[in-house]
Design a protein around this motif. Structure first.
Motif, PDB file in Angstrom:
ATOM      1  N   VAL A  74       0.865  -1.172   0.000  1.00 21.03           N
ATOM      2  CA  VAL A  74       0.000   0.000   0.000  1.00 21.03           C
ATOM      3  C   VAL A  74       0.902   1.223   0.000  1.00 21.03           C
ATOM      4  CG1 VAL A  74      -1.723   1.292   1.332  1.00 21.03           C
ATOM      5  CG2 VAL A  74      -1.776  -1.211   1.322  1.00 21.03           C
ATOM      6  N   THR A  75       0.701   2.121  -0.969  1.00 18.17           N
ATOM      7  CA  THR A  75       1.498   3.346  -1.035  1.00 18.17           C
ATOM      8  C   THR A  75       0.629   4.530  -0.648  1.00 18.17           C
ATOM      9  OG1 THR A  75       2.904   2.431  -2.768  1.00 18.17           O
ATOM     10  CG2 THR A  75       2.944   4.817  -2.496  1.00 18.17           C
ATOM     11  N   LEU A  76       1.123   5.312   0.308  1.00 21.52           N
ATOM     12  CA  LEU A  76       0.413   6.503   0.760  1.00 21.52           C
ATOM     13  C   LEU A  76       1.228   7.746   0.436  1.00 21.52           C
ATOM     14  CD1 LEU A  76      -0.742   5.442   4.346  1.00 21.52           C
ATOM     15  CD2 LEU A  76      -1.986   5.223   2.203  1.00 21.52           C
ATOM     16  N   LYS A  77       0.519   8.806   0.071  1.00 21.05           N
ATOM     17  CA  LYS A  77       1.127  10.112  -0.177  1.00 21.05           C
ATOM     18  C   LYS A  77       0.793  11.039   0.986  1.00 21.05           C
ATOM     19  CE  LYS A  77      -1.147  10.143  -3.930  1.00 21.05           C
ATOM     20  NZ  LYS A  77      -1.877  10.396  -5.129  1.00 21.05           N
ATOM     21  N   ALA A  78       1.450  12.181   1.008  1.00 17.06           N
ATOM     22  CA  ALA A  78       1.209  13.169   2.056  1.00 17.06           C
ATOM     23  C   ALA A  78      -0.285  13.423   2.202  1.00 17.06           C
ATOM     24  CB  ALA A  78       1.945  14.465   1.733  1.00 17.06           C
ATOM     25  N   GLY A  79      -0.754  13.411   3.453  1.00 17.78           N
ATOM     26  CA  GLY A  79      -2.152  13.659   3.756  1.00 17.78           C
ATOM     27  C   GLY A  79      -2.991  12.396   3.882  1.00 17.78           C
ATOM     28  N   GLU A  80      -2.402  11.229   3.611  1.00 18.25           N
ATOM     29  CA  GLU A  80      -3.136   9.970   3.712  1.00 18.25           C
ATOM     30  C   GLU A  80      -2.696   9.211   4.969  1.00 18.25           C
ATOM     31  OE1 GLU A  80      -4.062   9.022  -0.934  1.00 18.25           O
ATOM     32  OE2 GLU A  80      -2.129   8.334  -0.165  1.00 18.25           O
ATOM     33  N   SER A  81      -3.606   8.366   5.473  1.00 19.29           N
ATOM     34  CA  SER A  81      -3.299   7.631   6.701  1.00 19.29           C
ATOM     35  C   SER A  81      -3.655   6.163   6.568  1.00 19.29           C
ATOM     36  CB  SER A  81      -4.026   8.247   7.898  1.00 19.29           C
ATOM     37  OG  SER A  81      -5.415   8.200   7.711  1.00 19.29           O
ATOM     38  N   LEU A  82      -3.135   5.383   7.505  1.00 18.24           N
ATOM     39  CA  LEU A  82      -3.279   3.931   7.478  1.00 18.24           C
ATOM     40  C   LEU A  82      -3.413   3.420   8.910  1.00 18.24           C
ATOM     41  CD1 LEU A  82      -2.949   1.271   5.741  1.00 18.24           C
ATOM     42  CD2 LEU A  82      -0.523   1.424   6.292  1.00 18.24           C
ATOM     43  N   PHE A  83      -4.352   2.496   9.137  1.00 13.09           N
ATOM     44  CA  PHE A  83      -4.522   1.846  10.431  1.00 13.09           C
ATOM     45  C   PHE A  83      -3.784   0.515  10.387  1.00 13.09           C
ATOM     46  CE2 PHE A  83      -6.640  -1.117  13.280  1.00 13.09           C
ATOM     47  CZ  PHE A  83      -6.692  -0.388  14.459  1.00 13.09           C
ATOM     48  N   ILE A  84      -2.921   0.284  11.363  1.00 13.13           N
ATOM     49  CA  ILE A  84      -2.154  -0.961  11.444  1.00 13.13           C
ATOM     50  C   ILE A  84      -2.587  -1.692  12.713  1.00 13.13           C
ATOM     51  CG2 ILE A  84       0.153  -1.975  11.570  1.00 13.13           C
ATOM     52  CD1 ILE A  84       1.149   0.639  10.169  1.00 13.13           C
ATOM     53  N   PRO A  85      -3.234  -2.857  12.576  1.00 13.48           N
ATOM     54  CA  PRO A  85      -3.726  -3.593  13.747  1.00 13.48           C
ATOM     55  C   PRO A  85      -2.582  -4.064  14.663  1.00 13.48           C
ATOM     56  CG  PRO A  85      -4.699  -4.452  11.718  1.00 13.48           C
ATOM     57  CD  PRO A  85      -3.589  -3.518  11.317  1.00 13.48           C
ATOM     58  N   ALA A  86      -2.895  -4.260  15.919  1.00 18.12           N
ATOM     59  CA  ALA A  86      -1.921  -4.769  16.889  1.00 18.12           C
ATOM     60  C   ALA A  86      -1.348  -6.092  16.411  1.00 18.12           C
ATOM     61  CB  ALA A  86      -2.593  -4.953  18.243  1.00 18.12           C
ATOM     62  N   GLY A  87      -0.033  -6.209  16.486  1.00 19.43           N
ATOM     63  CA  GLY A  87       0.642  -7.451  16.134  1.00 19.43           C
ATOM     64  C   GLY A  87       0.819  -7.698  14.649  1.00 19.43           C
ATOM     65  N   ALA A  88       0.287  -6.830  13.787  1.00 19.48           N
ATOM     66  CA  ALA A  88       0.418  -7.029  12.334  1.00 19.48           C
ATOM     67  C   ALA A  88       1.875  -6.824  11.908  1.00 19.48           C
ATOM     68  CB  ALA A  88      -0.483  -6.066  11.574  1.00 19.48           C
ATOM     69  N   ILE A  89       2.436  -7.812  11.244  1.00 22.80           N
ATOM     70  CA  ILE A  89       3.816  -7.701  10.759  1.00 22.80           C
ATOM     71  C   ILE A  89       3.797  -6.867   9.486  1.00 22.80           C
ATOM     72  CG2 ILE A  89       5.806  -8.963   9.868  1.00 22.80           C
ATOM     73  CD1 ILE A  89       4.970 -11.276  11.730  1.00 22.80           C
TER      74      ILE A  89
END
Length: 131
Positions: free
Chosen positions: A86-101
């Motif tokens: 997943v590629t994000l540019k400035a102004g974008e966000s991502l949720f990373i679950p607990a324990g996700a490698i």
């Protein structure tokens, strides 16, 4: 007393990233912006600005809680085990679950930066390297 707590917190935070120092090329800079206890016993929120030089990458790792990554500048590629990047540019966000490698890499022509917000268990290393 407060300054002693800040020094201890800074040392523990720096140590949690020590495993990345030797494996990173080029450099990744980290600035802890905030660390606060949550109302939920045994949990805290930590905010960190992470600056990636051109081509810099974090190796595969996980956290003992959730992370929300917000790209401040540039473009960052996040790779989760078994999923397309997943590629994000400035102004974008991502949720990373607990324990996700996952791993993160600067795919921009210049510097990239993110604001990482962690809601994690206290007294556990913030970063756990993955095989």
């Amino acid at each position: 007393m407060k300054s002693t707590q800040l020094v201890v917190a800074a040392v523990l935070f720096g140590a949690s990233f020590a495993t990345f120092a030797d494996s990173q090329s080029p450099e990744i800079g980290r600035t802890e912006l905030m660390r606060r206890d949550l109302g939920d016993p045994g949990r805290e929120v930590i905010q960190v600005r992470v600056d990636f030089s051109r081509g810099a990458a974090f190796p595969r790792h996980s956290h003992p809680g959730v992370e929300v990554a917000f790209v401040l500048e540039g473009s960052l590629e996040y790779q989760f085990d078994g999923k397309p990047p997943v590629t994000l540019k400035a102004g974008e966000s991502l949720f990373i679950p607990a324990g996700a490698i996952h791993s993160a890499k600067n795919v921009d022509e210049g510097r990239s930066s993110e604001l990482a917000t962690y809601i994690v268990e206290k007294a556990r290393p913030l970063v756990k390297t993955a095989p």
